[in-house]
Structures are given as C-alpha cells and as structure tokens.
Scaffold this active site. Sequence first.
Site, PDB file in Angstrom:
ATOM      1  N   CYS A 109       5.557 -34.273 -10.947  1.00  0.00           N
ATOM      2  CA  CYS A 109       4.334 -35.064 -11.044  1.00  0.00           C
ATOM      3  C   CYS A 109       3.583 -34.805  -9.743  1.00  0.00           C
ATOM      4  O   CYS A 109       3.985 -35.296  -8.690  1.00  0.00           O
ATOM      5  CB  CYS A 109       4.609 -36.549 -11.222  1.00  0.00           C
ATOM      6  SG  CYS A 109       3.083 -37.506 -11.339  1.00  0.00           S
ATOM      7  N   CYS A 114       1.564 -38.266  -8.262  1.00  0.00           N
ATOM      8  CA  CYS A 114       2.299 -39.460  -7.800  1.00  0.00           C
ATOM      9  C   CYS A 114       3.782 -39.239  -8.070  1.00  0.00           C
ATOM     10  O   CYS A 114       4.371 -38.369  -7.488  1.00  0.00           O
ATOM     11  CB  CYS A 114       1.762 -40.718  -8.463  1.00  0.00           C
ATOM     12  SG  CYS A 114       1.729 -40.610 -10.263  1.00  0.00           S
ATOM     13  N   SER A 115       4.344 -39.993  -8.969  1.00  0.00           N
ATOM     14  CA  SER A 115       5.751 -39.781  -9.321  1.00  0.00           C
ATOM     15  C   SER A 115       6.022 -40.293 -10.732  1.00  0.00           C
ATOM     16  O   SER A 115       7.009 -40.975 -10.969  1.00  0.00           O
ATOM     17  CB  SER A 115       6.664 -40.467  -8.304  1.00  0.00           C
ATOM     18  OG  SER A 115       6.379 -41.855  -8.250  1.00  0.00           O
ATOM     19  N   CYS A 116       5.141 -39.965 -11.673  1.00  0.00           N
ATOM     20  CA  CYS A 116       5.341 -40.371 -13.069  1.00  0.00           C
ATOM     21  C   CYS A 116       6.674 -39.819 -13.554  1.00  0.00           C
ATOM     22  O   CYS A 116       6.968 -38.633 -13.375  1.00  0.00           O
ATOM     23  CB  CYS A 116       4.201 -39.861 -13.932  1.00  0.00           C
ATOM     24  SG  CYS A 116       2.619 -40.627 -13.513  1.00  0.00           S
TER      25      CYS A 116
END
Length: 191
Positions: free
Chosen positions: A92, A95-97
Amino acid sequence: MQARVRALETLLTEKGLIDPAAIDAIVETYETKVGPRNGAHVVAKAWTNPAFAEWLRVDATAAIESLGYTGRQGEHMRAVFNTPGTHNMVVCTLCSCYPWSVLGLPPVWYKAPAYRSRAVINPRAVLSEFGVTLSPETQIRVWDSTAELRYLVVPERPAGTEGWDEAALAALVTRDSMIGTGLALAVGDGQ
C-alpha cells in the site's frame, strides 16, 4: 518502537485507563482467531476446491465472506494467484491498507516507508531481503492496496501435497506468502 509501546501501555495502565488483560485479549484475537489462520483457510480451500478457486478469482469478497471472514478492512477483496511464471506481491504505497479479516494485524514492515516505496521500485530486491529468490524469467506483479480494494495473494501449492486435506495444507500457508513477500512452506516445514 516496541519499547515505546510498552512504555505507553505501562503509563496508561498505571493511570487506570486500560486493562492489560483486555489488551491481551484483543491481541490474542487478532493473532489466533482473526487473521492469518483465516487467510490460510481461504488459500487451502482454493487449493483443494477448483470451483471455490474460480469463485475466489472472480469475486474474492463473496468467496471469502462465504467462509465467515468479513470485517475491518476486508470488505472489498481481490485474490491474485501465483503461477510458475508470475509472482504477486502486495503493498500500500499511500498508507497501510491491509485486509485484517484474513491476514490479522499488519506487520510493522508493511507500514514502513522503505517497504512501501522499494516494493514498487525494486520488488525483486525486496523479495530477496525476505529470502525469496525467483528465477529471472518469473514476472513480478506488484498490487497497490487502497481504501477501496485490498489484495490476497494465493501462493502456489507446494509440491508433494496431493491428497492433503485443508487443515494440513493451511499449515503451509504463511502471512507473508499471502502478502507475496514469502512462499508457502515446503512439505515438512509446516508440519
């Protein structure tokens, strides 16, 4: 980072704002009831059931939901299948999906800016750092998770597992293999 988390937890506990047992229960839930075990079940079912594998390929969200795995950041899923000629990897970049319902808590490295940028720029080098060496002919596809769509990598089924049941196969599936930064364990490694 771990020292900071411990210090913060200690401070919040001393002030009576959190109960350590409640935190332990939440972590236990994500480590053992939600997450990688769920994803491993999905992968093992795909390995043993061609109809399920096709459903997973066409509508991963519905296929995964049919097994009871829904929830936080797993509402919109796509499954990508590794083959002898193609290796898939998920990142991702913004962000950090991450699909918590099938992979559990995201690893710290998944959120790190270095992984997020380098996985796109030089995925083969990143895989090498994770101990994954692919033949030069293997194409690497990098999938960028977003708030709207998250990915699950279905690793290749290990050789020598013909006739194995889903539970035995699931033991060979790791979180990293479902992100694409690892491979399914070889026969004898997961048992």
